[in-house]
Enzyme design. Structure first.
Site, short mmCIF file in Angstrom:
data_model
loop_
_atom_site.label_atom_id
_atom_site.label_comp_id
_atom_site.label_asym_id
_atom_site.label_seq_id
_atom_site.Cartn_x
_atom_site.Cartn_y
_atom_site.Cartn_z
N GLY A 1 0.82 -1.22 0.00
CA GLY A 1 0.00 0.00 0.00
C GLY A 1 0.85 1.26 0.00
O GLY A 1 0.52 2.26 -0.65
N TYR B 1 -1.12 8.74 6.61
CA TYR B 1 -1.76 7.41 6.54
C TYR B 1 -0.84 6.35 5.94
O TYR B 1 0.18 6.64 5.37
CB TYR B 1 -3.15 7.43 5.92
CG TYR B 1 -3.39 7.97 4.53
CD1 TYR B 1 -2.41 8.13 3.58
CD2 TYR B 1 -4.71 8.30 4.17
CE1 TYR B 1 -2.71 8.60 2.31
CE2 TYR B 1 -5.02 8.78 2.91
CZ TYR B 1 -4.02 8.92 1.99
OH TYR B 1 -4.32 9.38 0.75
N GLU B 2 -1.25 5.10 6.19
CA GLU B 2 -0.48 3.90 5.85
C GLU B 2 0.94 3.96 6.43
O GLU B 2 1.92 3.60 5.79
CB GLU B 2 -0.50 3.67 4.34
CG GLU B 2 -1.94 3.44 3.89
CD GLU B 2 -2.13 2.74 2.56
OE1 GLU B 2 -1.23 2.02 2.13
OE2 GLU B 2 -3.21 2.93 1.97
N GLY B 3 1.01 4.47 7.65
CA GLY B 3 2.27 4.61 8.38
C GLY B 3 2.80 6.02 8.26
O GLY B 3 3.11 6.49 7.17
#
Ligand SMILES: Cc1cc2nc3c(=O)[nH]c(=O)nc-3n(C[C@H](O)[C@H](O)[C@H](O)COP(=O)(O)OP(=O)(O)OC[C@H]3O[C@@H](n4cnc5c(N)ncnc54)[C@H](O)[C@@H]3O)c2cc1C
Length: 380
Positions: free
Chosen positions: A242, A362-364
């Site tokens: 992702g 987001y996503e880390g």
């Protein structure tokens, strides 16, 4: 080494560019202001094959490589990052996760409809008290023999109200910590599954972000992805890919802002000449161009790693960390080059600046990417 795109990749890039200009651009400001989900645009992206890009054609996908997906993400994000995040979640988190780890029955039931865009999916890991620290799952999925019962709340879920299929990560066995977590497929409309109010956001305002509430939601065991306890690994593996999509989103936002700033600098006059003739502006453009090109190399390299079966945890994290930083810096400079016009909505760069920020979260978050990168280089 070969830095050229294939003919097929160039065609896909052009198709995404045309779609972004013809279909996303006209109402992008209105959608942002009204926080309106791009429903019709998503339908068209499904028709173009953008929603299941890497999925095997036997499950309705386009059967393309990660680099093609990245090229599409970049082009869409130049114009509308709210639409590109929908593409990213559906491709990287939902379709990829299901195709790689789902059962044949799950693929037949869900993947085909997801990859053609007939429906879209959501990936539900974050909770009010479990964001970066995703192991602290409070949502439970209690094993009841032939089914699980889910209780808890998920936060900030992209496609929260528009999805039909939700991949929900929840704790089954607390004593086993992250090895006691499962990933379950939950359908919209399941009894006890409620969608909370829409978040009113700084950026990507066209995407619908919601909390989700689970009150004794029954999920059949056949809806579990992978073996018992595989849920945390599933989430981490899925997010690793992702990140490449979000890195491409950041790259696109930066490139979109740069292209607008470059054009404006050649049109706007101050002190009797185009502002691009002032070295202060020309040097900003030089920095932006260089940073974007460096980010592009990192993002394409991460995609190439994934396509070639190499480990992509490190390259994906570096791509996301750097591209999101470039997106933030470049969009701020693009607003500056536009002067007062940069501060008003009609010129688009203020929206790109607001949209850029989420790519560092987001996503880390960027801090978490640095943890991934440092762990990876230190273990060598
Ligand atoms: C618009 C939007 C869409 C989203 N979509 C989804 C989605 O579809 N699905 C989903 O599951 N989640 C989604 N999220 C959630 C997102 O992934 C989390 O917000 C993100 O992971 C950060 O978690 P947090 O907000 O709890 O921040 P926290 O974890 O509380 O972090 C706060 C700050 O502390 C820092 N920090 C935390 N731990 C450390 C550490 N160990 N070392 C150094 N710094 C640290 C962070 O980097 C950050 O700066 C979305 C969020 C937003 C805003």
């Amino acid at each position: 080494m070969n830095f050229s795109l294939t003919e097929e990749q160039e065609l896909i890039q052009q198709a995404a560019r045309d779609f972004a200009q013809n279909d996303l651009f006209p109402e992008v400001i209105e959608r942002d202001e009204a926080q309106r989900f791009p429903k019709e645009e998503v339908r068209k992206m499904g028709e173009l094959g953008f929603l299941g890009m890497m999925v095997d054609p036997k499950y309705g996908g386009s059967g393309l490589d990660t680099l093609s997906y990245v090229l599409v993400m970049e082009e869409l994000s130049k114009v509308d990052a709210s639409s590109s995040v929908i593409v990213s979640v559906n491709n990287s988190l939902v379709c990829w996760g299901l195709e790689t780890y789902g059962t044949e029955e799950q693929k037949e039931k869900y993947l085909t409809r997801l990859s053609t865009g007939e429906i879209i999916g959501a990936f539900c890991l974050s909770e009010p008290e479990a964001g970066s620290d995703a192991t602290s799952q409070k949502t439970t999925a209690i094993d009841k023999g032939d089914h699980y019962v889910i209780n808890g709340t998920k936060n900030w879920i992209t496609n929260g109200s528009s999805a039909e299929v939700y991949l929900v990560i929840a704790q089954t066995d607390k004593d086993k910590k992250h090895k006691g977590i499962n990933a379950l497929i939950v359908e919209k409309g399941a009894e006890g599954f409620e969608i909370g109010p829409k978040e009113n956001k700084l950026g990507i305002r066209g995407s619908d972000t919601h909390s989700l509430i689970f009150n004794d939601v029954k999920v059949p065991k056949k809806n579990r992805i992978g073996d018992d306890g595989f849920g945390f690994k599933f989430a981490m593996k899925t997010l690793a890919g992702g990140r490449i999509g979000i890195a491409a989103q950041a790259l696109g936002i930066a490139a979109g802002a740069y292209e607008l700033a470059l054009k404006y600098s050649k049109e706007r006059k101050a002190f009797g000449t185009e502002i691009s003739n002032h070295q202060a502006i020309a040097f900003k453009l030089a920095d932006m161009h260089t940073q974007i090109e460096a980010a592009r190399h990192l993002v394409y390299k991460a995609a190439w790693d994934k396509d070639n079966g190499n480990d992509y945890d490190l390259s994906g994290a570096m791509a996301k960390l750097y591209a999101s930083q470039v997106a933030m810096e470049t969009t701020v400079e693009a607003v500056q080059i536009h002067g007062g016009n940069g501060f008003v909505k009609d010129y688009h760069v203020e929206r790109l600046m607001r949209d850029a920020k989420i790519t560092q979260i987001y996503e880390g978050t960027s801090e978490i990417q640095k943890i991934v990168i440092s762990r990876s280089i230190l273990k060598r």
